[in-house]
Design an enzyme around this catalytic site. Structure first.
Site, PDB file in Angstrom:
ATOM      1  N   ASP A 189     -22.800 -56.715 -32.302  1.00 36.37           N
ATOM      2  CA  ASP A 189     -23.599 -55.805 -33.113  1.00 36.37           C
ATOM      3  C   ASP A 189     -24.270 -54.809 -32.158  1.00 36.37           C
ATOM      4  OD1 ASP A 189     -24.704 -54.494 -35.230  1.00 36.37           O
ATOM      5  OD2 ASP A 189     -25.524 -56.268 -36.206  1.00 36.37           O
TER       6      ASP A 189
HETATM    7  C1  NOJ Z   1     -26.305 -52.832 -36.951  1.00 35.15           C
HETATM    8  C2  NOJ Z   1     -25.989 -53.616 -38.182  1.00 35.15           C
HETATM    9  O1  NOJ Z   1     -26.523 -54.923 -38.097  1.00 35.15           O
HETATM   10  C3  NOJ Z   1     -24.495 -53.716 -38.444  1.00 35.15           C
HETATM   11  O2  NOJ Z   1     -24.288 -54.382 -39.659  1.00 35.15           O
HETATM   12  C4  NOJ Z   1     -23.892 -52.350 -38.452  1.00 35.15           C
HETATM   13  O3  NOJ Z   1     -22.532 -52.425 -38.791  1.00 35.15           O
HETATM   14  C5  NOJ Z   1     -24.090 -51.733 -37.084  1.00 35.15           C
HETATM   15  N1  NOJ Z   1     -25.514 -51.625 -36.821  1.00 35.15           N
HETATM   16  C6  NOJ Z   1     -23.431 -50.360 -36.957  1.00 35.15           C
HETATM   17  O4  NOJ Z   1     -24.102 -49.433 -37.706  1.00 35.15           O
END
Ligand code: NOJ
Length: 736
Positions: free
Chosen positions: A277
């Site tokens: 993430d």
């Molecule tokens: C953080 C989020 O937790 C995740 O779900 C998301 O896909 C990414 N950022 C990219 O934006």
């Protein structure tokens, strides 16, 4: 002839994978270490940010040197083509992968994922993801960071809006439907994008519902409740997984070898790749798990995180770690191969611009059929919580309606938190005001009063709202959360209606006019006064581009509401976490009120405001002749459960017939009930249909404390009904 065909088909299905593996290997043999590391590096574009921003002024130069394998937050033919052209200037011309949060629609916005889950309509959910996939694929996007398949029992967590709610069985079916929708006919088809099951794992159990927080849970709960939707996504062929921000029992998911290597890539034999993430590799330093970013990079790659989203730890440290022998070349190669394989499968080596076609983009972006699908699923997503005096449906002739509340003319709010905004959106999104206006027939009129803003103390608009109500026959009142009050980093400690909205409800009820309340939110809210005093309540979430049309369809009865809650609605925040499939405890609340030594609160009942699976219709249904085929079964026999469902009201309508099961005694204690099956039936007034379910021992199995997955003999209670509370029950003995 038949055998011959089967053989030829089998060959052609197997051949591409083998050929792709060979092509991956030969490309890998040409790559320098830096180029390999580049493939694992994912950075955001400078057009959109979905996390904390780090400055990086030389992204174009990095792409040209082959130092970036994927970009996120890029969309549109123009932008994706521009960046892909830079990649084509790199030594090996390895195409970039473009990833984006296509969560509930792309050009056409669909209801929030949690709202779609309330439809319990797997076909419609798959269709919504299919359309989003087609629209995104036409705009240069190869990969969505969806579906989020995290189970969550805590509505304080703002990300509940992005999932399928609290139930493992429903969540697993929806995970599968969404993966199938995004990936369509499979990678290689130009209209398919890669799905990404996230957040692996257990992110939905963040302590206190606070985003990014730790998770501490038993292995049994992890396996029984939180992992199955991920397994369902993997089985459905999800091309990628995303790990999560949380630590799980002390080990950050990003550095968690048990999750990523043992379970996902080991036991589940997952062949795709895992992306971290946003920044989560570097964040292992803050967790206190890695001493510095170099250590974080080592731990993450060893644990099976293949691609580094935005932390730059792989880019900055993997080379040195290899030189120092702290990681193996084989570990790097495995991660690179997994990523290259997907680029080959997508056909990007044949044509890196195959997703960049402006004609296709224009065609996909203006399809009436997509809007129609968005409207249909939006109507199915709304949940009728109350309709005491049968105020709904409203007639559209000879009626004066006061439309009151801060969201009557909302436009962008309907897009919800995770949506892509287009410059001309405002003309496409249908407001409640427009939706109602379009339906009004002869002798009807509409007045508007905003009443208040969403989130301040200003009551100066109440007087106008009262005047509007008093000159009308009915008040349609909208309240709720703004779109950006649920979503990533949008945890709330209070689930009340923000600002003076509850006061506005009271003021409208005090006029004596019938009030129909529409509640917009990305999570279950607490609205006790309204639940007790307002006769008609419709939970309307955020419904996307066609929101106004869909709400009007339901208000005027062109669609008879059929949504069922995918999460339990608490009476107040003190009951959280609250979920229907809890254990019984040694002291369940007593029927005999003289016993006070029970597991309960002294200031409110244990029961929720609205139970899981609950939702009304304009008609009513009765459950008759509920029968089990046997009261005693052995081994691998099948139980047949039948029930006759009758439409006893005046309108045609759809009922979601739910089957729950309780295993009375277990080696480890079992939930008071668990959803095992459901079926939707559409019935004309007076019509009856027989619904038949089959249960086998596969439906009885669970993980015990040694993580053995087995069923045990004993007595089982089978329950059927229209929600998790109001059920009919029969029991049977199931022996080995
Ligand atoms: C953080 C989020 O937790 C995740 O779900 C998301 O896909 C990414 N950022 C990219 O934006």
């Amino acid at each position: 002839m038949l055998c011959m065909n089967t053989f030829v088909q089998a060959q052609s299905v197997l051949a591409p994978a083998a050929i792709i593996d060979r092509r991956v290997d030969s490309l890998l043999s040409l790559m320098t270490i830096d180029e390999k590391i580049g493939q694992l590096n994912q950075l955001t574009s400078d057009w959109i940010f979905t996390g904390p921003i780090k400055n990086d002024n030389d992204k174009v130069a990095q792409i040209k040197k082959g130092m970036i394998g994927s970009m996120l937050n890029v969309s549109g033919v123009k932008h994706t083509r521009e960046l892909q052209e830079y990649a084509m200037q790199s030594r090996l011309k390895i195409p970039l992968l473009f990833g984006l949060d296509v969560i509930h629609g792309f050009r056409t916005t669909f209801p929030l994922p949690l709202a779609e889950a309330a439809s319990w309509d797997l076909e419609a959910i798959e269709k919504s993801a299919r359309i989003a996939g087609k629209e995104a694929a036409a705009a240069g996007v190869h990969w969505t960071f969806a579906p989020m398949v995290d189970i969550s029992r805590d509505p304080r967590w703002g990300r509940v809006m992005e999932g399928a709610g609290e139930d493992t069985y429903l969540g697993s079916l929806i995970a599968k439907a969404r993966v199938k929708g995004f990936q369509g006919k499979g990678l290689g088809d130009k209209e398919s994008i890669m799905a990404c099951a996230k957040h692996f794992a257990a992110y939905g159990a963040a302590i206190g519902g606070r985003d990014y927080n730790s998770v501490d849970m038993s292995m049994r709960t992890l396996w029984d409740t939180y992992l199955p939707p991920f397994k369902a996504a993997a089985d459905a062929g999800a091309a990628t997984f995303m790990n999560s921000f949380n630590d799980l029992n002390g080990i950050p998911a990003t550095g968690n070898s048990y999750l990523q290597r043992d379970i996902l890539k080991g036991q589940w034999d997952f062949k795709g790749f895992v992306v971290s993430d946003w920044g989560s590799i570097g964040e292992m330093v803050n967790h206190g798990y890695a001493a510095n970013e170099k250590e974080a990079a080592r731990m993450a790659i060893q644990a099976g995180s293949d691609m580094d989203m935005e932390s730059r730890c792989y880019r900055d440290h993997l080379y040195q770690l290899l030189k120092e022998n702290k990681i193996q070349h084989s570990q790097l190669d495995d991660a690179v191969k997994r990523i290259l394989r997907k680029k080959f499968e997508l056909g990007l080596f044949e044509d890196p611009f195959r997703y960049c076609d402006s004609q296709r983009q224009d065609a996909q972006w203006n399809r009436a059929s997509h809007l129609q699908a968005a409207r249909e699923i939006a109507t199915r997503s709304m949940v009728l919580l109350k309709n005491e005096k049968q105020i709904l449906p409203l007639p559209n002739h000879n009626i004066k309606i006061a439309c009151v509340g801060p969201f009557v003319k909302s436009v962008r709010d309907h897009l919800g938190f995770w949506s892509i905004e287009w410059p001309d959106d405002s003309s496409r999104i249908v407001t409640l005001w427009d939706g109602i206006n379009r339906k009004l027939g002869k002798g009807s009129s509409l007045v508007y009063a905003k009443g208040c803003h969403t989130n301040d103390a200003d009551t100066s608009g109440f007087a106008e709202a009262k005047r509007a109500a008093l000159q009308s026959d009915v008040v349609v009142l909208t309240v709720g959360e703004e779109r950006n009050m649920s979503g990533e980093s949008k945890s709330r400690s209070s689930l009340r209606l923000p600002g003076v909205q509850e006061q506005l409800i009271k003021a409208m009820v005090a006029t004596g006019k019938p009030v129909v309340l529409l509640i917009h939110a990305g999570r279950p809210l607490v609205f006790s006064w309204a639940a007790d005093h307002v006769p008609s309540i419709l939970y309307a979430w955020w419904l996307g581009t066609e929101a106004g049309n869909a709400m009007a369809d339901v208000l005027f009865g062109d669609y008879n509401p059929s949504g069922k809650l995918p999460m339990t609605f608490p009476r107040n925040e003190g009951q959280i976490p609250i979920y229907y499939n809890h254990f019984n405890t040694g002291r369940p609340p007593a029927t005999d009120s003289s016993n006070i030594y029970v597991s309960s609160y002294i200031d409110l009942p244990n029961s929720p405001r609205y139970p899981f699976g609950y939702g009304l219709s304009y008609t009513s249904f009765s459950y008759e002749s509920f029968m089990l085929s046997d009261t005693s079964l052995r081994g691998n026999q099948t139980l047949t459960v039948t029930v006759r469902v009758k439409n006893t009201g005046k309108y045609p309508g759809k009922e979601t017939v739910q089957l729950y099961l309780r295993d009375r005694v277990g080696k480890a204690v079992r939930p008071v009930k668990e959803l095992k099956k459901f079926e939707q039936v559409y019935l004309q007034p007076g019509e009856t249909k027989e619904v038949i379910f089959s249960l086998t021992t596969a439906d009885l199995a669970y993980y015990d404390n040694e993580l053995n997955y087995n069923w045990e003999e004993g007595v089982f209670d089978v329950m059927v009904g229209g929600n998790s509370r109001d059920v009919h029950m029969r029991s049977l003995q199931w022996s080995k």
